[in-house]
Every structure is written in C-alpha cells, then in structure tokens.
Design a protein around this motif. Sequence first.
Motif, short mmCIF file in Angstrom:
data_model
loop_
_atom_site.label_atom_id
_atom_site.label_comp_id
_atom_site.label_asym_id
_atom_site.label_seq_id
_atom_site.Cartn_x
_atom_site.Cartn_y
_atom_site.Cartn_z
N ALA A 86 17.22 2.68 14.28
CA ALA A 86 18.66 2.87 14.08
C ALA A 86 19.19 3.97 15.00
CB ALA A 86 18.95 3.21 12.62
N GLY A 87 18.40 5.03 15.16
CA GLY A 87 18.79 6.10 16.08
C GLY A 87 18.87 5.62 17.51
N TYR A 88 17.88 4.79 17.90
CA TYR A 88 17.90 4.23 19.25
C TYR A 88 19.12 3.33 19.45
CZ TYR A 88 16.86 1.27 23.21
OH TYR A 88 16.97 0.58 24.40
N ALA A 89 19.42 2.49 18.45
CA ALA A 89 20.59 1.60 18.55
C ALA A 89 21.87 2.42 18.66
CB ALA A 89 20.64 0.67 17.35
N ALA A 90 21.93 3.53 17.89
CA ALA A 90 23.10 4.40 17.97
C ALA A 90 23.25 4.98 19.36
CB ALA A 90 22.99 5.52 16.94
N TRP A 91 22.11 5.31 19.99
CA TRP A 91 22.21 5.82 21.36
C TRP A 91 22.80 4.77 22.29
CZ3 TRP A 91 23.25 9.11 24.73
CH2 TRP A 91 23.19 8.72 26.07
N THR A 92 22.34 3.52 22.20
CA THR A 92 22.84 2.49 23.11
C THR A 92 24.34 2.31 22.97
OG1 THR A 92 22.39 0.65 21.57
CG2 THR A 92 20.61 1.28 23.10
N LEU A 93 24.86 2.47 21.76
CA LEU A 93 26.31 2.40 21.57
C LEU A 93 26.98 3.63 22.17
CD1 LEU A 93 26.52 0.96 17.95
CD2 LEU A 93 27.43 -0.10 20.03
N SER A 94 26.33 4.80 22.04
CA SER A 94 26.87 6.01 22.68
C SER A 94 26.90 5.84 24.19
CB SER A 94 26.00 7.21 22.31
OG SER A 94 26.05 7.50 20.94
N GLY A 98 30.46 5.86 25.54
CA GLY A 98 30.62 7.09 26.29
C GLY A 98 30.93 6.82 27.75
N HIS A 99 30.22 5.85 28.33
CA HIS A 99 30.46 5.47 29.72
C HIS A 99 31.85 4.87 29.88
CE1 HIS A 99 28.74 3.20 33.48
NE2 HIS A 99 29.63 4.12 33.81
N ARG A 100 32.22 4.02 28.95
CA ARG A 100 33.49 3.31 29.07
C ARG A 100 34.70 4.20 28.77
NH1 ARG A 100 35.09 -2.36 25.88
NH2 ARG A 100 37.26 -2.44 26.62
N ILE A 101 34.63 4.97 27.69
CA ILE A 101 35.80 5.71 27.23
C ILE A 101 35.86 7.12 27.82
CG2 ILE A 101 36.99 6.62 25.20
CD1 ILE A 101 37.02 3.56 25.46
N PRO A 213 22.78 -3.65 28.57
CA PRO A 213 23.92 -4.42 29.07
C PRO A 213 24.43 -5.48 28.09
CG PRO A 213 21.89 -5.13 30.14
CD PRO A 213 21.55 -3.90 29.37
N TYR A 214 23.67 -5.72 27.03
CA TYR A 214 24.13 -6.73 26.06
C TYR A 214 25.41 -6.30 25.36
CZ TYR A 214 20.87 -3.60 23.59
OH TYR A 214 20.17 -2.50 23.13
N TRP A 215 25.72 -5.01 25.31
CA TRP A 215 26.97 -4.58 24.70
C TRP A 215 28.16 -5.04 25.54
CZ3 TRP A 215 26.29 -4.00 19.98
CH2 TRP A 215 25.26 -3.23 19.42
N ASP A 216 27.98 -5.17 26.84
CA ASP A 216 29.06 -5.71 27.67
C ASP A 216 29.38 -7.14 27.27
OD1 ASP A 216 29.88 -3.68 29.67
OD2 ASP A 216 27.78 -3.76 30.27
N GLU A 217 28.34 -7.90 26.98
CA GLU A 217 28.57 -9.28 26.54
C GLU A 217 29.33 -9.30 25.22
OE1 GLU A 217 27.93 -12.06 28.07
OE2 GLU A 217 26.84 -11.23 29.79
N LEU A 218 28.95 -8.43 24.30
CA LEU A 218 29.59 -8.41 22.98
C LEU A 218 31.03 -7.95 23.05
CD1 LEU A 218 29.24 -8.77 19.90
CD2 LEU A 218 28.52 -6.38 19.80
N PHE A 219 31.30 -6.94 23.88
CA PHE A 219 32.64 -6.34 23.93
C PHE A 219 33.49 -6.87 25.07
CE2 PHE A 219 30.13 -2.89 21.78
CZ PHE A 219 30.74 -3.04 20.53
N GLY A 220 33.03 -7.90 25.77
CA GLY A 220 33.85 -8.58 26.76
C GLY A 220 34.04 -7.84 28.07
N THR A 221 33.06 -7.02 28.48
CA THR A 221 33.20 -6.28 29.73
C THR A 221 32.07 -6.60 30.71
OG1 THR A 221 32.06 -4.39 28.69
CG2 THR A 221 34.48 -4.36 28.71
N SER A 222 31.42 -7.73 30.57
CA SER A 222 30.32 -8.07 31.47
C SER A 222 30.86 -8.48 32.84
CB SER A 222 29.47 -9.20 30.88
OG SER A 222 30.26 -10.37 30.73
N ILE A 223 30.00 -8.37 33.84
CA ILE A 223 30.35 -8.77 35.21
C ILE A 223 29.41 -9.90 35.60
CG2 ILE A 223 30.78 -8.00 37.56
CD1 ILE A 223 30.74 -5.16 36.61
N ALA A 224 29.97 -11.08 35.79
CA ALA A 224 29.15 -12.24 36.13
C ALA A 224 28.71 -12.18 37.59
CB ALA A 224 29.92 -13.52 35.87
N ARG A 225 27.63 -12.89 37.90
CA ARG A 225 27.19 -13.01 39.28
C ARG A 225 28.26 -13.72 40.10
NH1 ARG A 225 21.76 -12.46 40.51
NH2 ARG A 225 22.07 -13.85 42.27
N LEU A 226 28.31 -13.42 41.38
CA LEU A 226 29.21 -14.13 42.26
C LEU A 226 28.77 -15.58 42.41
CD1 LEU A 226 29.72 -11.52 45.10
CD2 LEU A 226 31.43 -12.27 43.46
#
Length: 242
Positions: A86-94, A98-101, A213-226
């Motif tokens: 749970a602590g590790y998962a909390a870090w990935t959200l941070s 943190g990077h985004r906001i 990077p899976y959080w980008d998929e969940l929150f709609g901020t992923s960058i697809a390949r060209l």
Amino acid sequence: MTTPTRRSFTNGPRRSKRSTTGQSSAAKGAVRRGNAPSVTGSALLDRLIHVHPVTTSVLFTPVAAAATALAVTSGGGWSLAGWGLAGYAAWTLSEYWGHRIILHYEPERGFGAKLHYILHGVHHDYPQDARRSILSPLLSIPMVGGTFYLSSVLGGLPLAFGAGYTVGYLAYDLFHLYLHHGKPRNRLLRTLREYHMRHHFRDDTRGFGISAPYWDELFGTSIARLPRGGQSDRAAASGRAA
C-alpha cells in the motif's frame, strides 16, 4: 517533432504556449547537452538543491532499510506485506500527481516561475544532467518525512507503509536516472524509456507516469506511439536524449 519552448533561468522563466488540445504550439531547437549552469547563482546552494544521485541513495537507503527492519520485528505477516505494498502504491500516485500538478505547475513570472525552473524546468532543458534527473531534496525529504510522520507520530499508518513508500521513491529516482542515462537492452525497459522521452520531446502536458505509466492510462494522459510513417519514438529517444 515539436517540443515546448524553455528559456534558461538566467534569461527569465519558461513561458510555454499551449494549443487548445494541450499540445505545445512553440518549438525549440536541440536539447542542451552537458551539465546545466547554476540556477541559483550560488554553487553551494545549487549543490544542495540538486544533489548527486549517490547522495539520494546514501540518504534514503538506510531509511528504507531501517523502517523495513523495524516493521518486520514488529510482526504482522501478510498484514505487514499488505501495508508495504500500500505504501508503494501510494508512492506511485505521489509520483504521478506530484509530476503532473506540482512539477508542471508553471507560473508565467515571479518567484513561482523561478521555483518551477529550479525544481523541474532545468531538467527539461538539460535532460542529460544527472544531478537534475534526481528529485530535489526540497521535495523528497518533506514527502518521505511526512509519510513517516503520519506513520509514527500520528499513529495513523503502520511503519510498513512508510517503508513501502520510501522504497517506491528510491526505486523511482534510480529508475528515472536509468531511463535518461542507461542503455536498456530488454524490450520492456526500451518501451518505458521511449514513453518517457515522448513526455520530454513531444508533449510535456502528458506522460507523467515514469515508473508507473499505467496511471496515465487511467487518468487519460497517456501518449500513444506515433503512427507508421512518422518519426519513430525510438529514433527520438536515441537521437535526442542519448
């Protein structure tokens, strides 16, 4: 492939122009090579704000090890492992938020613009400067320390939670460093490196997950390949950030 315009701290804060789709409408030239100049005007202060990668390991590896050892001696079995995860998962959200906001909150002028450049803008200008590829202690110490404060002082979370969070942070910092300076051999690491380079060289308003990077998929901020026929992400990654 266009990327956001950035100006060095010495010439004023970065001023990005965005289109309605969130893509940068301004282009810059080649990424600056080598190490970035001081962003504070003081070599000593600059070294405290942007530390050598070894410093991060020296600071946080004992913290993670001690917290893990103390958590194990307190017992708990599967509960201990669950709180660690749970602590590790909390870090990935941070990491993601943190990077985004925080790191990509870019005021136009004044102290906020200078602070943004010190904490993250300089990394985008000089992505191959190892000292700028590590999260500044201005952020890492409060984040890790705050987690342990919640765990121990307030008693709201088991110590294993803080241990998992710290391990996650340390793994992220070293992983991010590797993506910029290593030469991945297996397909997964090459894919992750290419994905992070899209954030740097195609659109820095997306692709905020680095170790997760899976959080980008969940929150709609992923960058697809060209699509085929365009410049490949691999060519961009190897040519502009090697």
